[in-house]
Design a protein around this motif. Structure first.
Motif, PDB file in Angstrom:
ATOM      1  N   GLY A   1      -4.694  12.924   5.595  1.00  0.00           N
ATOM      2  CA  GLY A   1      -3.405  12.489   5.067  1.00  0.00           C
ATOM      3  C   GLY A   1      -2.243  13.298   5.612  1.00  0.00           C
ATOM      4  N   SER A   2      -1.028  12.845   5.300  1.00  0.00           N
ATOM      5  CA  SER A   2       0.203  13.492   5.746  1.00  0.00           C
ATOM      6  C   SER A   2       1.025  13.926   4.544  1.00  0.00           C
ATOM      7  CB  SER A   2       1.026  12.531   6.612  1.00  0.00           C
ATOM      8  OG  SER A   2       0.294  12.150   7.779  1.00  0.00           O
ATOM      9  N   HIS A   3       1.588  15.130   4.625  1.00  0.00           N
ATOM     10  CA  HIS A   3       2.301  15.670   3.456  1.00  0.00           C
ATOM     11  C   HIS A   3       3.718  15.131   3.311  1.00  0.00           C
ATOM     12  CE1 HIS A   3       4.768  18.443   5.871  1.00  0.00           C
ATOM     13  NE2 HIS A   3       3.677  18.809   6.521  1.00  0.00           N
ATOM     14  N   VAL A   4       4.185  14.330   4.281  1.00  0.00           N
ATOM     15  CA  VAL A   4       5.497  13.652   4.265  1.00  0.00           C
ATOM     16  C   VAL A   4       6.634  14.576   3.823  1.00  0.00           C
ATOM     17  CG1 VAL A   4       4.588  11.315   4.052  1.00  0.00           C
ATOM     18  CG2 VAL A   4       5.018  12.629   1.970  1.00  0.00           C
TER      19      VAL A   4
ATOM     20  N   TYR B   1      -5.959   3.180   7.500  1.00  0.00           N
ATOM     21  CA  TYR B   1      -4.905   4.171   7.704  1.00  0.00           C
ATOM     22  C   TYR B   1      -3.960   4.268   6.515  1.00  0.00           C
ATOM     23  CZ  TYR B   1      -6.343   3.327  12.552  1.00  0.00           C
ATOM     24  OH  TYR B   1      -7.073   3.165  13.694  1.00  0.00           O
ATOM     25  N   ILE B   2      -3.883   3.224   5.700  1.00  0.00           N
ATOM     26  CA  ILE B   2      -2.911   3.217   4.600  1.00  0.00           C
ATOM     27  C   ILE B   2      -3.264   4.215   3.504  1.00  0.00           C
ATOM     28  CG2 ILE B   2      -2.176   0.846   4.982  1.00  0.00           C
ATOM     29  CD1 ILE B   2      -4.027   0.068   2.646  1.00  0.00           C
ATOM     30  N   ILE B   3      -4.477   4.744   3.512  1.00  0.00           N
ATOM     31  CA  ILE B   3      -4.857   5.742   2.509  1.00  0.00           C
ATOM     32  C   ILE B   3      -4.228   7.086   2.881  1.00  0.00           C
ATOM     33  CG2 ILE B   3      -6.781   7.052   1.534  1.00  0.00           C
ATOM     34  CD1 ILE B   3      -8.525   4.605   1.829  1.00  0.00           C
ATOM     35  N   ASN B   4      -3.321   7.574   2.045  1.00  0.00           N
ATOM     36  CA  ASN B   4      -2.708   8.887   2.274  1.00  0.00           C
ATOM     37  C   ASN B   4      -2.814   9.713   1.000  1.00  0.00           C
ATOM     38  OD1 ASN B   4      -1.337  11.126   3.112  1.00  0.00           O
ATOM     39  ND2 ASN B   4       0.681  10.152   3.179  1.00  0.00           N
TER      40      ASN B   4
ATOM     41  N   GLU C   1       3.322   6.394  -6.607  1.00  0.00           N
ATOM     42  CA  GLU C   1       2.705   5.073  -6.428  1.00  0.00           C
ATOM     43  C   GLU C   1       1.887   5.001  -5.144  1.00  0.00           C
ATOM     44  OE1 GLU C   1       7.081   4.670  -5.068  1.00  0.00           O
ATOM     45  OE2 GLU C   1       5.914   5.726  -6.612  1.00  0.00           O
ATOM     46  N   THR C   2       2.332   5.704  -4.095  1.00  0.00           N
ATOM     47  CA  THR C   2       1.584   5.732  -2.834  1.00  0.00           C
ATOM     48  C   THR C   2       0.279   6.496  -3.008  1.00  0.00           C
ATOM     49  OG1 THR C   2       3.641   5.631  -1.558  1.00  0.00           O
ATOM     50  CG2 THR C   2       1.675   6.383  -0.406  1.00  0.00           C
ATOM     51  N   PHE C   3       0.355   7.616  -3.675  1.00  0.00           N
ATOM     52  CA  PHE C   3      -0.846   8.411  -3.945  1.00  0.00           C
ATOM     53  C   PHE C   3      -1.820   7.634  -4.822  1.00  0.00           C
ATOM     54  CE2 PHE C   3      -3.073  11.356  -6.831  1.00  0.00           C
ATOM     55  CZ  PHE C   3      -3.824  12.069  -5.909  1.00  0.00           C
ATOM     56  N   GLU C   4      -1.347   6.984  -5.863  1.00  0.00           N
ATOM     57  CA  GLU C   4      -2.216   6.234  -6.768  1.00  0.00           C
ATOM     58  C   GLU C   4      -2.891   5.070  -6.049  1.00  0.00           C
ATOM     59  OE1 GLU C   4       0.479   5.257  -9.873  1.00  0.00           O
ATOM     60  OE2 GLU C   4       0.598   7.329 -10.619  1.00  0.00           O
TER      61      GLU C   4
END
Length: 293
Positions: free
Chosen positions: A113-116, A73-76, A84-87
């Motif tokens: 994924g979620s667009h946050v 689930y941590i893959i967004n 840094e989250t995307f990378e």
């Protein structure tokens, strides 16, 4: 019918233990995580008893296409707010693709994924960017984008969004779909008219793109966009509709995976698979699970 459930892959037998668990449910398919879904800690595949697992699968005529891997689930990939989250998502998905190859599976299920808060268009374009980066060495692995319920800012709750990703991704031939019955119900698709839903899916995406399905009832009303799974026949979708979907002639060769909740910390899958094989609902099934009948 190819049907199984999500099973654990834990020490000391790892993949071999996962196959044994699936067989204990009278399943001929299974889905696993390669490690904890909430973090990036992973054991080397060389320690996962892969050869022994595949030998057991061959003994029981479970083919490699019936071994589904679920990405954590941590893959967004949709996150364009934090680089840094995307990378991290791209890096981990790239490694996960290699683990799928080592395990000898072909299908990797991925939440889009979620667009946050950055907007759906920005999120969809960021997913495309992430897929293009992570899939450079994709080989024969198929990424099955999972249909989502649409809770929060998550994407993939409309078939049109999946079509957009496929149309714009560089490695589109390796993109498939995992259809989740709870998710599409919660997203607003009417499973009382499943033939119409399937026709819409075929027109927008194509049935040839459907790699696997998650079969779950839902605790929510249609269109609630909440994503809360229920045991088969104990939710708002109901056993009759789910049984009809599982046995639908156009979906005969599609792998179906149960992700229904445990009952008093006990897995329900042996009972639910039996109900689907018989095509008959047992209203006392939850009590059977509790008693360990």
């Amino acid at each position: 019918m190819k049907i199984g459930s999500h099973v654990s892959m834990a020490s000391p037998e790892y993949l071999l233990g996962a196959v044994k668990e699936a067989l204990s449910y009278k399943a001929n398919a299974l889905m696993i995580y390669t490690g904890p879904p909430q973090n990036t800690r992973r054991k080397p595949v060389s320690e996962m008893k892969v050869e022994e697992a595949h030998a057991l699968m061959r003994e029981y005529a479970i083919d490699a296409d019936s071994l589904i891997i679920h990405a954590p689930y941590i893959i967004n990939l949709a996150n364009s707010a934090k680089a840094e989250t995307f990378e991290l998502a791209v890096e981990f998905l790239t490694k996960e693709i290699e683990r799928v190859k080592e395990i000898g599976a072909h299908v990797l299920v991925l939440h889009p994924g979620s667009h946050v808060g950055m907007g759906e268009d920005a999120g969809l374009d960021q997913i495309v960017h992430g897929l293009d980066e992570a899939m450079k060495q994709i080989g024969d692995v198929q990424i099955a984008l999972e249909t989502m319920a649409g809770k929060g800012s998550e994407l993939g709750y409309r078939f049109e969004q999946m079509r957009y990703l496929m149309d714009h991704a560089k490695y589109k031939d390796n993109l498939k779909i995992c259809m989740d019955t709870c998710h599409i119900h919660d997203a607003g698709y009417d499973l009382n008219h499943f033939d119409d839903v399937l026709e819409e899916f075929d027109q927008i995406i194509g049935l040839d793109r459907l790699a696997c399905m998650h079969i779950n009832d839902s605790k929510n009303s249609k269109g609630a966009r909440k994503d809360r799974h229920a045991n088969l026949g104990f939710g708002e979708i109901g056993f009759s509709l789910l049984n009809g979907i599982v046995h639908h002639p156009k979906l005969q060769n599609v792998v179906k995976i149960l992700e229904t909740p445990y009952v008093d910390e006990k897995p329900p899958y042996r009972y639910e698979i039996a109900m689907l094989n018989k095509g008959c609902f047992d209203e006392a099934v939850l009590e059977h699970i509790r008693k360990g009948d």
